[in-house]
Scaffold this active site. Structure first.
Site, PDB file in Angstrom:
ATOM      1  N   VAL A  60      17.082 -21.141  19.908  1.00 30.05           N
ATOM      2  CA  VAL A  60      18.494 -20.916  19.592  1.00 30.05           C
ATOM      3  C   VAL A  60      19.286 -20.674  20.881  1.00 30.05           C
ATOM      4  CG1 VAL A  60      20.149 -19.452  18.350  1.00 30.05           C
ATOM      5  CG2 VAL A  60      17.941 -19.994  17.305  1.00 30.05           C
ATOM      6  N   CYS A  61      18.693 -19.953  21.808  1.00 28.93           N
ATOM      7  CA  CYS A  61      19.388 -19.538  23.038  1.00 28.93           C
ATOM      8  C   CYS A  61      20.031 -20.687  23.822  1.00 28.93           C
ATOM      9  CB  CYS A  61      18.447 -18.744  23.932  1.00 28.93           C
ATOM     10  SG  CYS A  61      17.774 -17.271  23.136  1.00 28.93           S
ATOM     11  N   PRO A  62      19.311 -21.790  24.081  1.00 28.94           N
ATOM     12  CA  PRO A  62      19.954 -22.834  24.877  1.00 28.94           C
ATOM     13  C   PRO A  62      21.131 -23.497  24.157  1.00 28.94           C
ATOM     14  CG  PRO A  62      17.790 -23.567  24.151  1.00 28.94           C
ATOM     15  CD  PRO A  62      17.914 -22.105  23.801  1.00 28.94           C
ATOM     16  N   ILE A 113      23.993 -21.124  25.046  1.00 24.56           N
ATOM     17  CA  ILE A 113      24.320 -21.180  26.469  1.00 24.56           C
ATOM     18  C   ILE A 113      25.039 -22.490  26.791  1.00 24.56           C
ATOM     19  CG2 ILE A 113      23.337 -21.228  28.794  1.00 24.56           C
ATOM     20  CD1 ILE A 113      21.024 -19.451  27.586  1.00 24.56           C
TER      21      ILE A 113
END
Length: 184
Positions: A56-58, A61
């Site tokens: 999920v993080c990328p 970002i």
């Protein structure tokens, strides 16, 4: 023990941390401090993610990066942060196509001290929740949002709230930049 999340009206904690600002050899790292940010006279938007090299993080970002100029146009410094080290951040940026051209620093809170002060450290794995802070030029927290580890946030909502706060007026539900504000 439950976290006490630093909230609206609080002074954002002082910090001095290493951040990844480039993937160019020899120019990867920069020492970023709250004092420098305060002296800039700009708003700060700091968003946190749990771990590098995840799923999920990328997406978040990359979405913040797509809107980096929108934050700059609003006189706001955008900073991404996690409890991973600057070396892991740098490796992830080099490894992930969507992260190579980031236009904002990736702060490394390896001691977890800033995440702990903010009250956003998840108790089991000791990683940061998906938290977003909007801090005014005087260093006061004006907005906080916190998401569970599994749910990505809306960058457009962060921009909408920043716009509303910068009007310094009363903004109704679902208000968008350019719409009328309320008079008391």
């Amino acid at each position: 023990m439950k976290n006490v999340i630093l909230s609206v009206g609080s002074e954002f904690p002082e910090f001095k941390k290493t951040a990844v600002v480039s993937i160019e050899k020899g120019k990867e790292f920069y020492e970023l401090s709250s004092e420098e940010l305060k002296n800039s006279g700009k708003w700060m938007v700091m968003f946190w993610w749990p771990k590098d090299f995840t799923f999920v993080c990328p997406t978040e970002i990359a979405e913040f990066n797509k809107h980096a100029q929108d934050f700059a146009d609003r006189d706001a410094v955008l900073i991404g942060a996690s409890t991973d080290s600057e070396f892991v951040h740098a490796a992830w940026r080099r490894d992930h196509e969507d992260l190579r051209g980031l236009q904002f620093p990736m702060l490394a809170d390896t001691s977890k001290s800033l995440a702990e002060e903010l009250g956003i450290l998840e108790s089991n794995e000791k990683v940061a929740y998906r938290a977003t802070y909007i801090v005014d030029p005087q260093g006061i927290v004006r907005w906080v949002s916190l998401y569970d580890l599994s749910v990505g946030r809306s960058v457009k909502e962060v921009l909408r709230v920043l716009d509303a706060l910068q009007t310094d007026e009363l903004c109704p539900c679902n208000w968008q930049k350019g719409e009328a504000t309320l008079t008391a």
